[in-house]
Write a protein that holds these residues in place. Structure first.
Motif, short mmCIF file in Angstrom:
data_model
loop_
_atom_site.label_atom_id
_atom_site.label_comp_id
_atom_site.label_asym_id
_atom_site.label_seq_id
_atom_site.Cartn_x
_atom_site.Cartn_y
_atom_site.Cartn_z
N ASN A 196 0.81 -1.22 0.00
CA ASN A 196 0.00 0.00 0.00
C ASN A 196 0.85 1.27 0.00
OD1 ASN A 196 -2.37 -1.57 0.11
ND2 ASN A 196 -2.29 -1.66 2.33
N PRO A 197 1.67 1.49 -1.03
CA PRO A 197 2.53 2.68 -1.06
C PRO A 197 1.71 3.96 -1.13
CG PRO A 197 2.51 1.57 -3.20
CD PRO A 197 1.79 0.67 -2.24
N THR A 198 2.24 5.01 -0.49
CA THR A 198 1.49 6.26 -0.37
C THR A 198 2.22 7.46 -0.96
OG1 THR A 198 2.42 6.50 1.85
CG2 THR A 198 0.21 5.54 1.68
N GLY A 199 3.53 7.38 -1.17
CA GLY A 199 4.24 8.54 -1.67
C GLY A 199 5.50 8.15 -2.41
N VAL A 200 5.89 8.98 -3.40
CA VAL A 200 7.11 8.72 -4.16
C VAL A 200 7.78 10.06 -4.44
CG1 VAL A 200 5.93 8.81 -6.40
CG2 VAL A 200 8.10 7.57 -6.19
N ALA A 201 9.12 10.07 -4.44
CA ALA A 201 9.88 11.29 -4.73
C ALA A 201 11.19 10.91 -5.39
CB ALA A 201 10.13 12.09 -3.46
N ALA A 202 11.70 11.83 -6.22
CA ALA A 202 12.97 11.61 -6.91
C ALA A 202 14.03 12.53 -6.34
CB ALA A 202 12.80 11.86 -8.41
N SER A 260 -0.88 2.46 -6.25
CA SER A 260 -1.20 1.68 -5.06
C SER A 260 -2.09 0.49 -5.39
CB SER A 260 -1.89 2.58 -4.02
OG SER A 260 -2.05 1.92 -2.80
N GLY A 261 -2.71 0.51 -6.56
CA GLY A 261 -3.58 -0.60 -6.95
C GLY A 261 -2.83 -1.91 -7.10
N ASP A 262 -1.62 -1.88 -7.67
CA ASP A 262 -0.81 -3.09 -7.76
C ASP A 262 0.53 -2.93 -7.04
OD1 ASP A 262 0.50 -1.41 -9.48
OD2 ASP A 262 0.29 -2.66 -11.26
#
Length: 405
Positions: A141-147, A395-397
């Protein structure tokens, strides 16, 4: 047995349209109900969906029943892994989906825009999926991403035992850190993540309403608790300051710190009277700020979102809600994530059409230019890498998808 909502997909003989509709209805039902008691999930205490450490989802009532009167340990009914009730956490994607459906309910297919003809045009030629990271078991269930602006590394916040995963440009997981726990530098529930230009990972923790900073080796360098009600979205400026939203307070903050020394310099409210602001992004060239507000449902209507754009001086220069966008565009847009591309255009994820859409520059906002229209399930995060690849957190997969031209 496994919950039908997380069954694997495999090939087989062609099915009739009626069989396909029946399977879709079954999947829809499975996603929205507990697979132990078969009661529908809800936002109330007993029916609230909870993640087990193994990744399976049960309602709070079944977690309590399986743990027994002493609430010591419970065994997952699907994979038999043991855990304690304290190790469970809210399943945010399902809660957000329930919020989208609203008190009147309604089919999941209509909420996600699956009925009828496709509302979003095909993606522009040349933009293709280059890399897919994570997946069930690697990310939960990931909620955030940043580079990272300099190295191209990706930081992903999720609900696993170690809350932050750092991936290299080639897709290998370089590091995991941010233990789940109650210590000052542990992460209870990460809601979003950003990476500053000086290479620090900053996380909003909804579990103890704080903002926590780490270096790329995973060492906690700063924890800020400035009376936040519910810090949610955040993004870094070119000067390594952080702009963050407080969803419950309806406010926007600017946070400045010496992360190397672990010293907070200032935390100033720069905008108030917002309505449940969540996702936020800063334009690296102009300093403009875009915020996604989540408007509450009224009566039997479903909730909606509103996109607001502010200048670098925090003057409002544009806004449009789901109703207004629906008057202009062919589908209802429910935005969950937002970013700027290198040209200063506003890009949003839309869970209604399962798409990524460009809304244009602030001076031309809003336009409608679909960037990605297939292959997404529940996009909740969005960013660009230093080489201008578009990164979508799905977050779906439970994956990170990297697109490039």
């Amino acid at each position: 047995a496994r919950p039908a909502g997380i069954r694997g997909r495999c090939g087989g003989s062609a099915r009739s349209p009626q069989a396909g509709m029946a399977a879709e209805d079954e999947a829809e039902l499975s996603l929205l109900e507990c697979r132990v008691c078969f009661e529908p999930y809800g936002s109330d205490r007993q029916r609230r969906p909870l993640n087990l450490p193994c990744g399976h989802v049960l309602c709070r009532g079944c977690v309590g029943a399986l743990a027994g009167a002493e609430l010591q340990r419970l065994e997952c009914p699907f994979c038999r892994r043991l855990c304690g009730p304290a190790e469970t956490s809210d399943c945010r994607p399902l809660l957000q989906l329930l919020e989208l459906l609203g008190p009147a309910g309604g089919g999941l297919s209509s909420a996600l825009g699956r009925s009828g003809a496709g509302a979003v045009a095909a993606a522009p030629a040349g933009l293709g999926l280059r890399l897919c990271l994570g997946g069930w078991g690697s990310l939960v269930n990931p909620t955030g991403v940043a580079a990272c602006p300099g190295s191209g590394r990706l930081a992903v916040a999720h609900d696993g035992k170690k809350r932050i995963h750092v991936f290299g440009p080639s897709g290998f997981c370089l590091r995991r850190f941010g233990e789940r726990g109650d210590a000052s530098n542990d992460i209870k529930y990460p809601l979003d993540v950003t990476v500053t230009s000086d290479g620090h990972v900053v996380v909003t923790d909804g579990g103890d309403c704080s903002v926590k900073a780490f270096d790329f080796d995973g060492r906690g360098v700063l924890a800020v608790r400035e009376g936040f009600c519910l810090p949610w979205g955040l993004d870094a400026t070119p000067k390594s300051e952080v702009i963050l939203t407080d969803s419950e307070a309806g406010a926007l903050y600017r946070l400045a710190a010496d992360f190397e020394r672990g010293e907070l310099k200032k935390c100033k409210m720069i905008r108030s009277r917002l309505v449940s602001p969540r996702a936020v992004a800063v334009c690296q060239s102009s300093g403009a700020v875009v915020v996604v507000e989540h408007l509450k449902a009224r009566g039997s209507s479903k909730g909606s979102t509103r996109v607001k754009i502010f200048s670098a001086e925090m003057d409002l220069i544009g806004q449009m809600d789901s109703f207004g966008l629906n008057l202009v565009f062919p589908s209802r847009i429910y935005a969950t994530a937002v970013t700027f591309d290198k040209e200063g255009r506003v890009i949003v994820t839309d869970i209604c059409s399962q798409a990524v859409i460009c809304l244009g520059k602030p001076e031309e906002f809003p336009i409608f230019n679909p960037l990605i229209s297939h292959g997404l399930f529940y996009p909740v995060g969005l960013t660009y890498t230093v080489n201008n690849s578009l990164v979508v957190l799905d977050s779906g997969d439970h994956s990170v998808k990297v697109y490039s031209s």
